[in-house]
Design an enzyme around this catalytic site. Sequence first.
Site: not given
Ligand code: CO
Length: 171
Positions: A46, A51, A93-94, A135-136, A139
């Site tokens: 995701g 991000q 997480c990226l 999770h997204e 963000h």
């Molecule tokens: Co993340």
Amino acid sequence: MAVLPVIKIGHPTLRKKADEIDKFDSELNQLASDMIETMQVYNGIGLAGNQVNVLKRIFVIDFGLIDENLSPKSYINPRILSLSGSALREEGCLSIPDVNADVERAARIEVEYQTLDGELVQEELEELAARVFQHELDHLNGVLFIDHLSSLQKKMLEPQLKKLMEANSLV
Ligand code: CO
């Protein structure tokens, strides 16, 4: 299509709340396809607007990593209508490279979002899809998965997180 730079923990945009989207135009389509390409290049499941340093309420999920017959999907102005159950599973997480930890989240959720055409959709998600959605969505509200950890988990990850924060708040 283009691969966008993914910002890392320490960058202020990750802690900001993203704005509602009201224009469903070709620019939004371009952003969504760039985000999907970026997510796939970095092997993420995701990716949220914050991000890629875009404070708009959009995220993408690669359902192909959950079921090979499914394609990546874009969620615009997403929200959770109801939550039930709970599940514990490891997340990463990226934007927080090389950090993984078990996070407790609702196991099933009812959600509402808009498609790239602005169509309003309601959907039920469970298991991994429900987890990634939560999770997204976090963000878009400036929340990171590490915020959900116990104080013991946080303490154990502290040296690693401190290093990342220091490295990335300078750029
Ligand atoms: Co993340």
